[in-house]
Design an enzyme around this catalytic site. Structure first.
Site, PDB file in Angstrom:
ATOM      1  N   LYS A  86       1.147 -80.159  86.251  1.00 34.58           N
ATOM      2  CA  LYS A  86       2.368 -80.235  87.062  1.00 34.58           C
ATOM      3  C   LYS A  86       3.029 -81.581  86.776  1.00 34.58           C
ATOM      4  O   LYS A  86       2.384 -82.623  86.881  1.00 34.58           O
ATOM      5  CB  LYS A  86       2.023 -80.151  88.552  1.00 34.58           C
TER       6      LYS A  86
HETATM    7  C1  E4P Z   1       3.447 -77.548  95.274  1.00 34.19           C
HETATM    8  O1  E4P Z   1       2.948 -77.338  94.223  1.00 34.19           O
HETATM    9  C2  E4P Z   1       3.192 -78.696  96.143  1.00 34.19           C
HETATM   10  O2  E4P Z   1       1.832 -79.033  96.037  1.00 34.19           O
HETATM   11  C3  E4P Z   1       3.416 -78.436  97.612  1.00 34.19           C
HETATM   12  O3  E4P Z   1       3.797 -77.127  97.895  1.00 34.19           O
HETATM   13  C4  E4P Z   1       4.222 -79.485  98.313  1.00 34.19           C
HETATM   14  O4  E4P Z   1       4.326 -79.108  99.654  1.00 34.19           O
HETATM   15  P1  E4P Z   1       4.397 -80.093 100.893  1.00 34.19           P
HETATM   16  O5  E4P Z   1       5.826 -80.161 101.296  1.00 34.19           O
HETATM   17  O6  E4P Z   1       3.564 -79.416 101.947  1.00 34.19           O
HETATM   18  O7  E4P Z   1       3.838 -81.413 100.487  1.00 34.19           O
END
Ligand code: E4P
Length: 221
Positions: A86
Site C-alpha cells: 500500500k
Molecule cells: C485502508 O486500507 C485503511 O487501512 C483504513 O481503512 C483507514 O481507515 P481509518 O479511517 O479507520 O483509519
C-alpha cells in the site's frame, strides 16, 4: 465483490473467514502500532491464517522515494503471490507507485481523499485504489466521490479496482455495494454488524420452540 478485513488481528480474520467469504486483509501503520505487535509478528500471524488465495496488503512507512521503494520490495517479498504494497498518493508516493508497477509489484494506492488523485494513481498502474470514505465525508463528500471514481474508471475502460476503505458503519458499505464497488475493506466489527439482525435469532428461536413442543427434539428427524 471482494470483502477484505482491515485489521492486524489474525484471530479475528480466522473467525470472520469461517463464516463469511473473505478475500484478504489490509493493515496500515496505525493499525499495526495499535495492535501492540511488531510488523514482523503481524505479518507472520496473518500469513498463517490466510489461504494462498486470500490477498494481504501492508503499507510503506518511509516518506522518501528510495525508502518507499525499499519498503515496497520488502513487503512484496513476504509472500510469492497475492501480496500487495500500500502506497499513499503523495507526490513521492505516486512516483513510487509508477516505479513499483514497473518492477511488477502488486500495488494498492492508499490514503485517497478525492477521485482525481485516485484516477491519477490508476493511470500510474495501481492495481487497487483505496478512497477513505468516512474521512472524505468529513471534508464534505465521500460516497459521491467514490461513485465519480467508479464512473471515471469505467468510461476509460480501466481495470483498476476500487477498494473503498475507512468505513465507520454498515450503511456506508451498503451504499457502495449498491453502486457496484469492486471491493471494500472493513474492520471485523463492521463485517459482523452487516449481517447481525436481532430478528434472525428471534425467528430461529421461534422455529426451535415450535419443533421441540411438537416433536420433543432439537433435530430434524
Ligand atoms: C485502508 O486500507 C485503511 O487501512 C483504513 O481503512 C483507514 O481507515 P481509518 O479511517 O479507520 O483509519
Amino acid at each position: 465483490m471482494e470483502l477484505v478485513l482491515d485489521t492486524a488481528d489474525a484471530q479475528a480474520v480466522k473467525e470472520v473467514s469461517e463464516v463469511l467469504t473473505v478475500s484478504g486483509v489490509t493493515t496500515n501503520p496505525t493499525i499495526i502500532t495499535k495492535s501492540g505487535k511488531t510488523p514482523e509478528q503481524v505479518a507472520d500471524e496473518m500469513l498463517n491464517v490466510l489461504s494462498d488465495d486470500q490477498s494481504f496488503f501492508m503499507q510503506t512507512v518511509a516518506t522518501d522515494f528510495e525508502g518507499m521503494m525499499a519498503d515496497a520490495r520488502k513487503i512484496c517479498s513476504l509472500r510469492s503471490k497475492n501480496m500487495y504494497v500500500k502506497i499513499p498518493v503523495t507526490h513521492t508516493g505516486l512516483r513510487a507507485i509508477k516505479a513499483a508497477k514497473a518492477e511488477g509489484l502488486g500495488v494498492l494506492a492508499t490514503a485517497i481523499y478525492n477521485a482525481d488523485a485516485a484516477f491519477m494513481a490508476a493511470m500510474n498502474g495501481a492495481d487497487y485504489l483505496a478512497p477513505y470514505v468516512n474521512r472524505m465525508e468529513s471534508y464534505g463528500d465521500g460516497i459521491g466521490q467514490v461513485m465519480d471514481l467508479l464512473e471515471m474508471l469505467s468510461i476509460n475502460n480501466m481495470s483498476t479496482k476500487v477498494i473503498a476503505a475507512s468505513f465507520k458503519n454498515p450503511h456506508q458499505v451498503h451504499e457502495l455495494i449498491v453502486a457496484g464497488i469492486q471491493a471494500v475493506t472493513i474492520p471485523p466489527a463492521v463485517a459482523w454488524s452487516m449481517i447481525d439482525h436481532p430478528g434472525t435469532q428471534i425467528a430461529v428461536d421461534e422455529f426451535s420452540a415450535a419443533w421441540r413442543e411438537a416433536f420433543g427434539r432439537d433435530t430434524f428427524m
